[in-house]
Design a protein around this motif. Structure first.
Motif, PDB file in Angstrom:
ATOM      1  N   THR A   1       1.124  -1.187   0.352  1.00 36.23           N
ATOM      2  CA  THR A   1       0.168  -0.159   0.099  1.00 36.23           C
ATOM      3  C   THR A   1       0.913   1.365   0.245  1.00 36.23           C
ATOM      4  O   THR A   1       0.821   1.937  -0.122  1.00 36.23           O
ATOM      5  N   GLY A   2       2.325   1.274   1.127  1.00 37.53           N
ATOM      6  CA  GLY A   2       3.650   2.312   0.977  1.00 37.53           C
ATOM      7  C   GLY A   2       3.438   2.483  -0.813  1.00 37.53           C
ATOM      8  O   GLY A   2       3.477   3.597  -1.336  1.00 37.53           O
ATOM      9  N   VAL A   3       3.880   1.461  -1.478  1.00 33.75           N
ATOM     10  CA  VAL A   3       4.073   1.392  -2.184  1.00 33.75           C
ATOM     11  C   VAL A   3       3.538   2.494  -3.722  1.00 33.75           C
ATOM     12  O   VAL A   3       3.715   2.456  -4.265  1.00 33.75           O
ATOM     13  N   LEU A   4       2.901   1.877  -3.289  1.00 33.47           N
ATOM     14  CA  LEU A   4       1.467   2.177  -4.129  1.00 33.47           C
ATOM     15  C   LEU A   4       1.431   3.335  -4.135  1.00 33.47           C
ATOM     16  O   LEU A   4       1.319   3.971  -5.021  1.00 33.47           O
ATOM     17  N   LEU A   5       1.428   4.113  -3.181  1.00 31.58           N
ATOM     18  CA  LEU A   5       1.089   5.066  -3.238  1.00 31.58           C
ATOM     19  C   LEU A   5       2.719   5.938  -3.629  1.00 31.58           C
ATOM     20  O   LEU A   5       2.346   7.207  -4.319  1.00 31.58           O
ATOM     21  N   SER A   6       3.840   5.476  -3.405  1.00 33.31           N
ATOM     22  CA  SER A   6       5.126   6.458  -3.782  1.00 33.31           C
ATOM     23  C   SER A   6       5.133   6.008  -5.444  1.00 33.31           C
ATOM     24  O   SER A   6       5.598   6.846  -5.967  1.00 33.31           O
ATOM     25  N   ALA A   7       4.310   5.036  -5.787  1.00 32.16           N
ATOM     26  CA  ALA A   7       4.323   4.875  -7.703  1.00 32.16           C
ATOM     27  C   ALA A   7       3.435   6.341  -8.148  1.00 32.16           C
ATOM     28  O   ALA A   7       3.993   6.206  -9.712  1.00 32.16           O
ATOM     29  N   THR A   8       2.850   7.376  -6.786  1.00 27.53           N
ATOM     30  CA  THR A   8       2.476   8.114  -7.988  1.00 27.53           C
ATOM     31  C   THR A   8       3.507   9.043  -8.338  1.00 27.53           C
ATOM     32  O   THR A   8       4.236   8.791  -7.955  1.00 27.53           O
ATOM     33  N   THR A   9       2.632  10.442  -9.229  1.00 34.18           N
ATOM     34  CA  THR A   9       3.483  11.580  -8.785  1.00 34.18           C
ATOM     35  C   THR A   9       3.465  12.142  -7.943  1.00 34.18           C
ATOM     36  O   THR A   9       3.367  13.761  -8.475  1.00 34.18           O
ATOM     37  N   VAL A  10       2.122  11.618  -7.000  1.00 33.91           N
ATOM     38  CA  VAL A  10       1.811  13.098  -6.671  1.00 33.91           C
ATOM     39  C   VAL A  10       2.491  13.394  -5.834  1.00 33.91           C
ATOM     40  O   VAL A  10       3.838  12.324  -4.767  1.00 33.91           O
ATOM     41  N   PRO A  11       3.337  14.786  -5.192  1.00 34.70           N
ATOM     42  CA  PRO A  11       4.422  15.123  -5.225  1.00 34.70           C
ATOM     43  C   PRO A  11       4.623  14.304  -3.595  1.00 34.70           C
ATOM     44  O   PRO A  11       6.417  13.933  -2.583  1.00 34.70           O
ATOM     45  N   LEU A  12       4.145  14.032  -2.158  1.00 39.40           N
ATOM     46  CA  LEU A  12       4.208  14.308  -0.842  1.00 39.40           C
ATOM     47  C   LEU A  12       4.480  12.491  -1.186  1.00 39.40           C
ATOM     48  O   LEU A  12       5.097  12.228  -0.216  1.00 39.40           O
ATOM     49  N   TRP A  13       3.918  11.626  -1.720  1.00 39.72           N
ATOM     50  CA  TRP A  13       4.206  10.485  -2.394  1.00 39.72           C
ATOM     51  C   TRP A  13       5.369   9.977  -2.705  1.00 39.72           C
ATOM     52  O   TRP A  13       6.108   9.403  -2.214  1.00 39.72           O
ATOM     53  N   SER A  14       5.539  10.863  -3.780  1.00 36.03           N
ATOM     54  CA  SER A  14       6.624  10.382  -4.322  1.00 36.03           C
ATOM     55  C   SER A  14       7.815  10.931  -4.107  1.00 36.03           C
ATOM     56  O   SER A  14       9.269   9.943  -4.208  1.00 36.03           O
TER      57      SER A  14
ATOM     58  N   ASN B   1       8.399  10.584  -0.799  1.00 34.98           N
ATOM     59  CA  ASN B   1       8.887   9.548  -0.042  1.00 34.98           C
ATOM     60  C   ASN B   1       8.755   8.038   0.009  1.00 34.98           C
ATOM     61  O   ASN B   1       8.341   6.948  -0.037  1.00 34.98           O
ATOM     62  N   LYS B   2       9.562   7.778  -2.049  1.00 33.03           N
ATOM     63  CA  LYS B   2       9.287   6.661  -2.515  1.00 33.03           C
ATOM     64  C   LYS B   2       9.858   5.511  -1.533  1.00 33.03           C
ATOM     65  O   LYS B   2       9.752   4.452  -1.714  1.00 33.03           O
ATOM     66  N   TYR B   3      10.922   5.744  -0.910  1.00 35.09           N
ATOM     67  CA  TYR B   3      11.760   4.573   0.026  1.00 35.09           C
ATOM     68  C   TYR B   3      11.464   4.768   0.849  1.00 35.09           C
ATOM     69  O   TYR B   3      12.361   3.932   1.701  1.00 35.09           O
ATOM     70  N   LEU B   4      10.488   5.584   1.855  1.00 35.67           N
ATOM     71  CA  LEU B   4      10.476   5.383   3.319  1.00 35.67           C
ATOM     72  C   LEU B   4       8.468   5.067   3.237  1.00 35.67           C
ATOM     73  O   LEU B   4       8.352   4.359   4.251  1.00 35.67           O
ATOM     74  N   LEU B   5       8.174   5.247   2.780  1.00 39.62           N
ATOM     75  CA  LEU B   5       6.526   4.561   2.760  1.00 39.62           C
ATOM     76  C   LEU B   5       6.063   3.417   2.643  1.00 39.62           C
ATOM     77  O   LEU B   5       5.231   2.964   3.735  1.00 39.62           O
ATOM     78  N   GLY B   6       7.074   2.367   2.076  1.00 41.61           N
ATOM     79  CA  GLY B   6       6.810   1.084   1.964  1.00 41.61           C
ATOM     80  C   GLY B   6       6.779   0.712   3.482  1.00 41.61           C
ATOM     81  O   GLY B   6       6.369  -0.437   4.636  1.00 41.61           O
ATOM     82  N   PRO B   7       8.669   0.579   4.437  1.00 43.51           N
ATOM     83  CA  PRO B   7       8.577   0.642   5.755  1.00 43.51           C
ATOM     84  C   PRO B   7       8.272   1.647   6.876  1.00 43.51           C
ATOM     85  O   PRO B   7       7.593   0.276   7.487  1.00 43.51           O
ATOM     86  N   THR B   8       7.445   2.399   6.435  1.00 41.76           N
ATOM     87  CA  THR B   8       6.037   3.178   7.568  1.00 41.76           C
ATOM     88  C   THR B   8       5.084   2.330   7.441  1.00 41.76           C
ATOM     89  O   THR B   8       4.793   1.932   8.459  1.00 41.76           O
ATOM     90  N   PHE B   9       4.349   1.860   5.851  1.00 43.15           N
ATOM     91  CA  PHE B   9       3.277   0.896   6.022  1.00 43.15           C
ATOM     92  C   PHE B   9       3.587  -0.675   6.964  1.00 43.15           C
ATOM     93  O   PHE B   9       2.514  -0.722   7.410  1.00 43.15           O
ATOM     94  N   ILE B  10       4.404  -1.106   6.270  1.00 43.28           N
ATOM     95  CA  ILE B  10       4.775  -2.301   7.464  1.00 43.28           C
ATOM     96  C   ILE B  10       4.845  -2.213   9.141  1.00 43.28           C
ATOM     97  O   ILE B  10       4.425  -2.860   9.470  1.00 43.28           O
ATOM     98  N   SER B  11       6.059  -1.342   9.638  1.00 42.83           N
ATOM     99  CA  SER B  11       5.710  -1.170  10.477  1.00 42.83           C
ATOM    100  C   SER B  11       4.357  -0.839  11.263  1.00 42.83           C
ATOM    101  O   SER B  11       3.967  -1.219  12.386  1.00 42.83           O
ATOM    102  N   GLY B  12       3.389   0.503  10.743  1.00 43.50           N
ATOM    103  CA  GLY B  12       2.654   0.382  10.814  1.00 43.50           C
ATOM    104  C   GLY B  12       1.287  -0.829  11.053  1.00 43.50           C
ATOM    105  O   GLY B  12       1.408  -0.843  12.006  1.00 43.50           O
TER     106      GLY B  12
END
Length: 352
Positions: free
Chosen positions: A195-208, A210-221
């Motif tokens: 789910t974090g990778v899905l967000l980071s794969a977009t061109t949305v500025p906040l998500w893009s 942090n493309k290397y951080l969203l996946g680990p953030t969602f896993i730890s969450g």
């Protein structure tokens, strides 16, 4: 800007320049209008008022799907780890983790279908398998995880004697529970992080950004909310002996610490892109979700570990705060990301 230049600029559209042949030696339109630089700067200024990308249409259904998928992922993975390292000693954790995961996974496809609008659109996604598509891989990962979670829950029910003596119960007792749990945990971790990778794969500025951080953030969450859900279920059922509580609290504390580190890293690298979370309209949701749903429970877990004892009421409150914080965090990350998609300046800053 004179009337001639205004008419030409309006015809050319924002972001365009006037032809060189229309300029006099002094760089003015017919020797009278403003310089070329003035025309382009005005056009560029007007272009900044238009969002260059479309924001995702996602609403509350996707946020709830992210949350429930994370809870299921974390609970199932923790159950497998407890089964591997704890054997019968942590049997209550194993059983509770399996039972928590299944209803969350039953709700997840329903939320996706509601977001898509038609059931046929969800089933059409199963007609293709694209490794490079996070959406396609996520759909198949969810299907695989749901299958293993269902088998695990059925095996646990049979082991508890539900429908004892019936053919389905006898067949369920033959299932290799340990093997199913290990295989299912692969899909569980995938669903928790994709789910974090899905967000980071977009061109949305906040998500893009942090493309290397969203996946680990969602896993730890996922692990922290999964542990909280198991702890809540065991505490309410009275199956909360000291060994079980200690194991869950240690797991939850590590996950919360990792989540804090990931969020701090995002704040450090995002610059002004993080403004919707810290200064904008989602500040009132994001800051309490971090303070009350992550930091405070982490401190409570550390304090409980140092003291060697925590009250039943304290465990219930901590578990509820972690779950509510996990939901609020995902809500604020998704909608703050959408806000940065509507901000043209944020997009240009990201792509400079």
């Amino acid at each position: 800007m004179d009337s001639t230049t205004q008419r030409v600029a309006a015809t050319q559209g924002p972001g365009t320049t006037l032809p060189v042949t229309d300029l006099g030696r002094d760089g003015r339109q017919d020797g009278h209008g403003p310089a070329l630089a003035t025309t382009t700067s005005e056009a560029r200024k007007s272009y900044y008022g238009v969002a260059p990308i479309k924001k995702p249409h996602w609403k509350w259904e996707i946020v709830l799907y992210f949350f429930l998928g994370g809870v299921a992922s974390g609970a199932y993975t923790i159950a497998t780890i407890a089964e591997v390292v704890g054997n019968r000693r942590h049997r209550d954790i194993v059983r509770a983790g399996r039972y928590v995961a299944l209803p969350c996974l039953i709700a997840s496809p329903l939320l996706l279908i509601k977001d898509l609008g038609k059931p046929s659109r969800f089933f059409n996604m199963l007609r293709v398998f694209k490794i490079k598509s996070p959406m396609s891989m996520g759909t198949w990962g969810l299907i695989g995880f749901s299958g293993f979670a269902g088998l695990s829950a059925v095996a646990e029910l049979a082991d508890q004697g539900v429908a004892r003596g019936t053919i389905p119960s006898r067949l369920a007792l033959l299932l290799p529970r340990a093997l199913i749990g290990r295989a299912g945990s692969f899909f569980a971790l995938f669903v928790g992080g994709y789910t974090g990778v899905l967000l980071s794969a977009t061109t949305v500025p906040l998500w893009s950004k942090n493309k290397y951080l969203l996946g680990p953030t969602f896993i730890s969450g996922a692990v922290s909310t999964g542990a909280a859900a198991i702890d809540l279920a065991l505490t309410m059922s009275g199956k909360d002996d000291d060994a079980t509580v200690a194991a869950l609290e240690e797991t939850e504390a590590v996950a919360l610490a990792t989540e804090i580190a990931m969020l701090a890293a995002q704040a450090a690298t995002s610059g002004k892109l993080v403004d919707p979370l810290l200064k904008g309209k989602y500040r009132s949701l994001f800051i309490p979700s971090v303070a009350l749903g992550i930091v405070l429970p982490f401190l409570a877990q550390v304090n409980g570990a140092l003291r060697g004892h925590r009250t039943r009421g304290g465990r219930l409150l901590t578990s509820i705060l972690v779950l509510l914080g996990g939901l609020a965090l995902r809500w604020s990350l998704v909608f703050a990301g959408k806000a940065t998609a509507e901000d043209p300046e944020a997009y240009f800053k990201l792509n400079r």
